[in-house]
Design a protein around this motif. Structure first.
Motif, short mmCIF file in Angstrom:
data_model
loop_
_atom_site.label_atom_id
_atom_site.label_comp_id
_atom_site.label_asym_id
_atom_site.label_seq_id
_atom_site.Cartn_x
_atom_site.Cartn_y
_atom_site.Cartn_z
N LEU A 1 3.66 12.29 -6.88
CA LEU A 1 2.88 11.58 -7.88
C LEU A 1 2.69 12.35 -9.18
CD1 LEU A 1 0.18 10.13 -5.46
CD2 LEU A 1 2.07 8.87 -6.52
N ALA A 2 2.90 13.66 -9.14
CA ALA A 2 2.67 14.48 -10.34
C ALA A 2 3.62 14.05 -11.46
CB ALA A 2 2.88 15.95 -10.01
N GLY A 3 3.08 13.55 -12.53
CA GLY A 3 3.87 13.15 -13.69
C GLY A 3 4.65 11.87 -13.51
N LEU A 4 4.45 11.16 -12.40
CA LEU A 4 5.19 9.94 -12.12
C LEU A 4 4.50 8.74 -12.76
CD1 LEU A 4 7.46 8.51 -10.44
CD2 LEU A 4 5.78 8.31 -8.59
N SER A 5 5.27 7.88 -13.40
CA SER A 5 4.74 6.62 -13.91
C SER A 5 4.56 5.68 -12.71
CB SER A 5 5.71 6.01 -14.93
OG SER A 5 5.26 4.72 -15.31
N LEU A 6 3.33 5.37 -12.39
CA LEU A 6 3.01 4.59 -11.18
C LEU A 6 2.28 3.31 -11.58
CD1 LEU A 6 2.75 4.23 -8.10
CD2 LEU A 6 0.70 5.68 -8.20
N GLN B 1 -7.94 6.10 -4.85
CA GLN B 1 -7.42 7.11 -3.93
C GLN B 1 -6.21 7.83 -4.52
OE1 GLN B 1 -6.83 4.52 -0.55
NE2 GLN B 1 -8.82 5.01 0.35
N LEU B 2 -5.37 7.09 -5.19
CA LEU B 2 -4.19 7.68 -5.83
C LEU B 2 -4.59 8.59 -6.98
CD1 LEU B 2 -1.89 4.53 -5.72
CD2 LEU B 2 -1.45 6.72 -4.56
N GLN B 3 -5.63 8.22 -7.67
CA GLN B 3 -6.14 9.07 -8.75
C GLN B 3 -6.64 10.41 -8.19
OE1 GLN B 3 -9.01 6.40 -10.45
NE2 GLN B 3 -7.60 5.63 -12.01
N GLN B 4 -7.22 10.36 -7.00
CA GLN B 4 -7.69 11.60 -6.36
C GLN B 4 -6.53 12.51 -5.98
OE1 GLN B 4 -10.17 10.29 -3.11
NE2 GLN B 4 -11.69 9.36 -4.46
N LEU B 5 -5.34 11.92 -5.80
CA LEU B 5 -4.15 12.70 -5.48
C LEU B 5 -3.44 13.20 -6.75
CD1 LEU B 5 -2.70 10.56 -2.55
CD2 LEU B 5 -3.63 12.88 -2.37
N GLY B 6 -4.02 12.89 -7.90
CA GLY B 6 -3.44 13.37 -9.15
C GLY B 6 -2.62 12.36 -9.90
N ALA B 7 -2.54 11.13 -9.40
CA ALA B 7 -1.77 10.09 -10.07
C ALA B 7 -2.60 9.41 -11.16
CB ALA B 7 -1.28 9.06 -9.06
N SER C 1 0.81 -1.21 0.00
CA SER C 1 0.00 0.00 0.00
C SER C 1 0.84 1.26 0.00
CB SER C 1 -0.92 0.02 1.24
OG SER C 1 -1.76 -1.10 1.26
N PHE C 2 0.37 2.25 -0.74
CA PHE C 2 0.91 3.59 -0.63
C PHE C 2 0.42 4.14 0.70
CE2 PHE C 2 1.17 8.13 -1.50
CZ PHE C 2 2.33 8.23 -2.25
N PRO C 3 1.31 4.60 1.58
CA PRO C 3 0.91 4.96 2.95
C PRO C 3 -0.11 6.10 2.99
CG PRO C 3 3.16 5.65 2.52
CD PRO C 3 2.76 4.81 1.36
N GLU C 4 -1.17 5.88 3.76
CA GLU C 4 -2.23 6.87 3.86
C GLU C 4 -1.86 8.04 4.75
OE1 GLU C 4 -5.76 4.91 5.11
OE2 GLU C 4 -5.95 3.69 3.29
N ASP C 5 -0.81 7.89 5.56
CA ASP C 5 -0.45 8.96 6.50
C ASP C 5 0.49 10.00 5.89
OD1 ASP C 5 1.77 7.36 6.33
OD2 ASP C 5 2.05 7.10 8.48
N LEU C 6 0.82 9.87 4.61
CA LEU C 6 1.64 10.90 3.98
C LEU C 6 0.83 12.18 3.83
CD1 LEU C 6 3.60 9.14 1.09
CD2 LEU C 6 4.51 10.07 3.22
N ALA C 7 1.46 13.31 4.05
CA ALA C 7 0.78 14.59 3.86
C ALA C 7 0.33 14.71 2.40
CB ALA C 7 1.72 15.73 4.21
N PRO C 8 -0.94 15.08 2.16
CA PRO C 8 -1.44 15.15 0.78
C PRO C 8 -0.55 15.98 -0.15
CG PRO C 8 -3.24 15.38 2.33
CD PRO C 8 -1.99 15.40 3.15
N ALA C 9 -0.03 17.10 0.34
CA ALA C 9 0.80 17.95 -0.51
C ALA C 9 2.07 17.23 -0.93
CB ALA C 9 1.15 19.25 0.22
#
Length: 223
Positions: free
Chosen positions: A159-164, A186-192, A145-153
């Motif tokens: 994640l911006a422009g990152l191949s994930l 959830q990752l899509q909501q963060l812009g990924a 899992s991508f950790p949920e406790d990371l600060a959104p910013a």
């Protein structure tokens, strides 16, 4: 009784597949799961460096080692536990940053970096990359899992422009396909824009998927 902390110097271990030089075009940093050792985990990637001498694989090992059963026998390593976790996270981020600085200093400035985390290693690499000294070309979150406790910013900057890519075995006993699909949303909501790859298997690595991700085989199962 009061708790105190003291920063100390210790020796960290990592394994390397391939030879680093100015001719190195691709570097993979791969982080194992709970209870594994980097020496064995790195073997999954040996075929990549054998097929492509311009690729080097670096496999760091968690700083905490323990006997997997009782007080003897096989040994495994861990990236962190819930006890004193923030200091363990800092220690591993510092370790991985020092390692990456050393490795990438031997490569050309335009070397392409892929980071892969398996199981418990997924949280470690994700936290590390928000504080890394370089920008990876791609991140592979495998059976974790991508950790949920990371600060959104911080997460959005990473994640911006990152191949994930998210990878999961259809019979994984620790994480379900539904959970991984929810994580994808959830990752899509963060812009990924994460891709999801599934394979027939359990909580394990898969040669065919690795071949596809390394550009050494057909890309199948992408969604």
């Amino acid at each position: 009784m009061t708790e105190h902390h003291l920063a100390v110097t210790r020796t960290a271990r990592y394994y390397q597949l391939g030879q680093l030089s100015a001719a190195t075009k691709r570097v993979w940093f791969v982080c194992h799961g709970y209870g594994q050792l980097a020496a064995y985990f790195s073997r999954h990637f040996a075929f990549i460096t054998a097929a492509d001498p311009a690729t080097v694989v670096i496999a760091p090992e968690g700083l905490s080692r323990f006997y997997l059963t009782g007080n003897g026998g096989r040994v495994g390593a861990s990236w962190m536990t819930r006890d004193d976790r923030l200091h363990e996270i800092d220690d591993h981020v510092n370790f991985l940053n020092q390692l990456a600085d050393q490795v990438l200093a031997l490569c050309a400035a335009n070397v392409q970096v892929t980071v892969l985390g398996f199981s418990q290693g997924t949280a470690t690499v994700s936290r590390w990359l928000t504080r890394a000294h370089f920008a990876p070309a791609s991140l592979i979150v495998w059976a974790g899992s991508f950790p949920e406790d990371l600060a959104p910013a911080a997460a959005q900057r990473l994640l911006a422009g990152l191949s994930l890519t998210l990878v999961l075995g259809t019979e994984d006993q620790y994480i379900s396909l539904l959970q991984m699909q929810k994580q994808q949303e959830q990752l899509q909501q963060l812009g990924a824009t994460p891709k999801l790859i599934t394979f027939a298997g359990k909580h394990e690595m898969n040669r065919a998927v690795l071949e596809a991700l390394a550009g050494l085989g057909p890309a199948q199962g992408l969604s």
